[in-house]
Design an enzyme around this catalytic site. Sequence first.
Site, PDB file in Angstrom:
ATOM      1  N   SER A   1       0.892  -1.089  -0.149  1.00 55.52           N
ATOM      2  CA  SER A   1      -0.032   0.097   0.051  1.00 55.52           C
ATOM      3  C   SER A   1       0.892   1.135   0.259  1.00 55.52           C
ATOM      4  O   SER A   1       1.893   1.245   0.591  1.00 55.52           O
ATOM      5  CB  SER A   1      -0.916   0.155   1.183  1.00 55.52           C
TER       6      SER A   1
ATOM      7  N   GLU B   1      -0.391  18.696  -6.592  1.00 52.19           N
ATOM      8  CA  GLU B   1      -1.639  18.406  -7.214  1.00 52.19           C
ATOM      9  C   GLU B   1      -2.494  17.539  -6.689  1.00 52.19           C
ATOM     10  O   GLU B   1      -3.308  16.713  -7.306  1.00 52.19           O
ATOM     11  CB  GLU B   1      -1.333  18.216  -9.049  1.00 52.19           C
ATOM     12  N   SER B   2      -2.464  17.074  -5.459  1.00 51.38           N
ATOM     13  CA  SER B   2      -3.125  16.177  -4.616  1.00 51.38           C
ATOM     14  C   SER B   2      -2.475  14.668  -4.510  1.00 51.38           C
ATOM     15  O   SER B   2      -1.408  14.866  -3.816  1.00 51.38           O
ATOM     16  CB  SER B   2      -4.609  15.720  -5.510  1.00 51.38           C
TER      17      SER B   2
ATOM     18  N   HIS C   1      -3.151   0.011  -3.762  1.00 52.04           N
ATOM     19  CA  HIS C   1      -3.169  -0.832  -2.941  1.00 52.04           C
ATOM     20  C   HIS C   1      -3.247  -2.275  -3.770  1.00 52.04           C
ATOM     21  O   HIS C   1      -3.853  -2.353  -4.877  1.00 52.04           O
ATOM     22  CB  HIS C   1      -4.477  -1.029  -2.028  1.00 52.04           C
TER      23      HIS C   1
ATOM     24  N   CYS D   1      -5.622  18.010  -9.369  1.00 52.02           N
ATOM     25  CA  CYS D   1      -6.518  19.156  -9.503  1.00 52.02           C
ATOM     26  C   CYS D   1      -5.540  20.045 -10.861  1.00 52.02           C
ATOM     27  O   CYS D   1      -4.232  19.655 -10.724  1.00 52.02           O
ATOM     28  CB  CYS D   1      -6.626  19.958  -8.423  1.00 52.02           C
TER      29      CYS D   1
END
Length: 428
Positions: A56, A63-64, A69, A84
């Site tokens: 994970s 940008e986020s 996983h 974004c």
Amino acid sequence: MSNALGNHILVEFMGCDPHIMNDVSSIERDMVDAALKAGATVINSTFHHFSPYGVSGVVVIQESHLAIHTWPEYGYAAVDLFTCGEMDAWISFDYLKEQFGAKNYSALEMKRGAVNLLTRLDIDLSSMRTKAAEWVNPEMYTRNVWFTDKDENQALSLRYTGEVFYDVQSPFQRVRILESPKYGKMLTLDDMFMTTEADEFHYHEMISHPALFTHGNAKNILVIGGGDGGTVREILRHDGVEKVTMVEIDGEVIKACKEHLPSIAAAFDNPKLDLIVGDGIAHIKQAPAEAYDIIIVDGSDPVGPAEGLFSVEFYRNCYNALKPGGILVAQGESPKFNEHAFTELNVTLQHIFGKDNAPVSLFYVPTYPTGMWSFQYGLKDGRHPKSVQETEAIDNFVSTKGLRYYNADIHHASFALPNFVKALINGK
Ligand code: SAM
């Protein structure tokens, strides 16, 4: 001007190579590269490898984020590409599909934060802007790649740099050399920690010196396993030793340690060493009777090639190959991590060597789950380690050789067992 604050692509990658799906360092690298290829600014990456398998992780970008996983056992990865601004996350999608060798996939794209559904708050943004302005682009993002060695109830995780110095699937096991900021380079076999540069001396001094000082005149020694070389390095510190035979089943372990752990694999060229790449179980079966003063079983956990190193037949053969007065020492697992293997081994040794001739010594290795580990002994009519009185000789040896764990006090302390351990080995 986009009418949503973010764009979210939910991806199902299927038919991926299970080995890639279980390789935390290559997945971390691919996820970071996927972000960079789409023009993102990477802030940090945190990735975790779970044993026996599964990864994970998240890459935080300006940008986020990109997150993943994996289920290697299904060849499956669930991936989140949340961006974004102008960034085109489909570039990351295409790259990852390639890297993971996904045979098929599905992807769902959704807008997040539809502006027309949101009300812009009338707040003074200047304080926030100053806060944001204080943030200095680190140029180099922080990597948090974690490696976890665990059983169903307990785990030990180590942060490592993500660098893989050696990675070979041998006929017996997966041999890897990784590096942890705290413990330096380390050897893992089938994703279990075996030894690290920073704490190997705990294990290698305690598997060797107590037996050599208890025996007092060992000349011919057999080591089964010990592919990292640390045990023979310690044995050969004793000038009285004439010959050490080491039987390691996996040549890849020796090669990896010679190349990347030279401080541990320091004695492989010693003329007193007869290094055999072969199965220790077969070797002891055909060993001449009463050949060795000391036999040291420096094996891995009771799975794969090492399973037979915990059998009654194996220890009976060890008994026969020991001279009278001889000592057997075996990597004894932990009374707090795999109690069953720990207890079963001692019952076997009591059965073969006699109830009072199977002492246990406890010591600490920070990179083994629980940190509490054991060596288990078989004494063939020899003296008990607790009866050793040569304190001065031991401490002279310790200071001359610069030992960092073993000394005369530790020698005795390691055989002083907590009540719960006594209860385990006395079947109470
Ligand atoms: N300190 C480690 C521990 O506590 O798990 C053990 C270290 S040492 C690297 C273990 C070695 O035993 C490995 O190199 C492995 O290949 C070797 N080994 C496992 N089964 C073996 C067998 N049947 N014969 C000889 N060597 C074996």
